[in-house]
Write an enzyme that holds these catalytic residues in place. Sequence first.
Site, PDB file in Angstrom:
ATOM      1  N   GLY B  50      -0.077 -11.453  -5.615  1.00  0.00           N
ATOM      2  CA  GLY B  50      -0.653 -12.255  -6.853  1.00  0.00           C
ATOM      3  C   GLY B  50      -0.894 -11.577  -8.220  1.00  0.00           C
ATOM      4  O   GLY B  50      -1.836 -11.556  -8.611  1.00  0.00           O
ATOM      5  N   CYS B  51       0.644 -11.629  -8.505  1.00  0.00           N
ATOM      6  CA  CYS B  51       1.262 -11.199 -10.071  1.00  0.00           C
ATOM      7  C   CYS B  51       1.673 -12.403 -10.791  1.00  0.00           C
ATOM      8  O   CYS B  51       2.321 -12.787  -9.367  1.00  0.00           O
ATOM      9  CB  CYS B  51       2.170  -9.745 -10.099  1.00  0.00           C
ATOM     10  SG  CYS B  51       1.232  -8.681  -9.770  1.00  0.00           S
ATOM     11  N   GLN B  52       0.856 -13.092 -11.356  1.00  0.00           N
ATOM     12  CA  GLN B  52       1.674 -14.166 -12.771  1.00  0.00           C
ATOM     13  C   GLN B  52       3.327 -13.580 -12.890  1.00  0.00           C
ATOM     14  O   GLN B  52       4.181 -13.983 -12.835  1.00  0.00           O
ATOM     15  CB  GLN B  52       1.351 -14.506 -13.609  1.00  0.00           C
ATOM     16  CG  GLN B  52       1.940 -16.318 -14.439  1.00  0.00           C
ATOM     17  CD  GLN B  52       1.170 -16.344 -15.034  1.00  0.00           C
ATOM     18  OE1 GLN B  52       1.154 -16.370 -16.637  1.00  0.00           O
ATOM     19  NE2 GLN B  52      -0.165 -16.739 -14.667  1.00  0.00           N
ATOM     20  N   ALA B  53       3.513 -12.156 -13.834  1.00  0.00           N
ATOM     21  CA  ALA B  53       4.826 -11.102 -13.656  1.00  0.00           C
ATOM     22  C   ALA B  53       4.616 -10.655 -12.926  1.00  0.00           C
ATOM     23  O   ALA B  53       3.787 -10.720 -11.758  1.00  0.00           O
ATOM     24  CB  ALA B  53       3.858 -10.504 -15.003  1.00  0.00           C
TER      25      ALA B  53
END
Lengths: 275, 137
Positions: B50-53
Site C-alpha cells: 500500500g505504499c507508492q514509495a
Amino acid sequence: MLCEERHATLKVIPINSRGELLMDSYREMLNEKVKLVSVNYVSNSFGTINPIQEIIESAHKFGIPVLIDAAQAVQHLAVDVSEMDADFMAFSGHKMYGPTGIGVLYGKEKWLNAMPPFQAGGEMIKTVGFDKTFYNDLPFKFEAGTPNIEASICLGVAIDYLNSIGLDRIRDYEEDLLQYGIDRLSTIDELQFVGTAEHKSSVISFNIDGSHPYDVGVILDQLGIAVRTGHHCTQPLMDLFGIPGTVRASLAFYNTREEIDTLFHGIQKAVQMLK
Amino acid sequence: MTINEIQDELIEEFSLFTDWMEKYENIIQMGKDLPMIDDKFRKEENLIRGCQAKVWLHGDFKGGKVYFTADSDAIITKGLVSMVVKVLSGHSPEEIMQSELYFVDKLGLREHLSMTRSNGLLSMIKQMKIYAMAFVS
C-alpha cells in the site's frame, strides 16, 4: 481478466524509448488467430497519441475487431468513431468533465447483436419462460435494471458543453499550452521528460534527478499544484523505463500559461529541497 | 522515555517551525538521518503493502523490547517512517500494541495517514503492531 476466463494469450505491442508503439512489430503480430486488438487512443502515462487509423486498418485486413480505449482522448481531440471504423470504443464520463460512475461503450451493431447479455435484470428481456427467455433488442439487451438516469443526463450536458467550446479549439489551445510547458520545463537541468512522442496530447510526465516522484508530488502539493505521481497503473511501462513512476502534469483547456509558470517555480523549489 | 513522551517531544520540536517548508525540510533531514536497514532485510517479504514509495521494515526482539529498522526509496516517506520508528522502537510489545499515535495528526501530517494517500503510513503502523503481537506469542 479475459486471459483467466477464456485462456486467451495476451500479446503486448512493444514501444520505443519515446513511448511510441512500434508499428512494424504490431503488423507482424497480426494473423488469423488474433481475436481482438485492444489499444488506447492516448496513453494515460505519457500522453502519446497512437496512430489509431493505421492500427484499425491493419487489423481489419485480417478481420480482427478493434477496441479503442478513448478515455484519455475524447476530452482532448475530436473523435469520429465511424470515420475511424472502430468496432468498439470505451470512455469514462468523469474524464470528460462529466459525473463519476458512468461511461460509454460504443459497439458496431453487428457485434452487439452477436453478443449475449452480460447481466440480467429488468428491461433486458422480451419474454420470460422457464424453458427459454428471449432477450430484448439493442440497446435494452445490455441495459439491465434501472439505468443511471441522473448521470446519463449530466454526461449529456458535459458533452454538449465540450461541443459548444469545440474540440478543435480545445486541441489547439492545449497544444499551445503543452508546447509552452515543454519549453519552460526543459530549462530545468535536473528534469527528465518521460515519454517524448512526436504526437502527444497535453500530458507532461517527468522525473527529477535522484528524487522519487512521490517526494516531488508532496512538495508540489504543499504549493497547491495538483499533479499525479506514481506508476499510473502501468507498472510494465515503468519497469521498461527502469523507474518507480513519474510525476505527471495533465493540462486541460482551463489551465493557463501562468499556471505553467507556477509549476515551473514549484519544480525548482522541489529540486532545491530534495537535493 | 515512554511512547507518548517521545511523541510530545516531536510535537514540541515541530512547533518551532513557522511554515510548511521548514517542516518538510526537517522531515527530509530526518529521512537522511534514519539508520539504514541491513541489506539482508531489504527484500520482498519486508516490503510494506500500500505504499507508492517502497518501504522496508524489519523488527528485532531483544531483552523484552522490539527494535525496528526501516528504509524507503522516497526521502519524505523515509522521514515520516523515521518518526514512527523513533516513537515505537525500543518499547515492549504490549506498549506498542496499545499505543495511539497522535503525533502525526498534531504535526499537521494527517493527510499522510489517509488511505487514498499512497505512502502507506497506516499500513506501516499496522505492520509494526503485528510485529509486536508476533513477539508476544
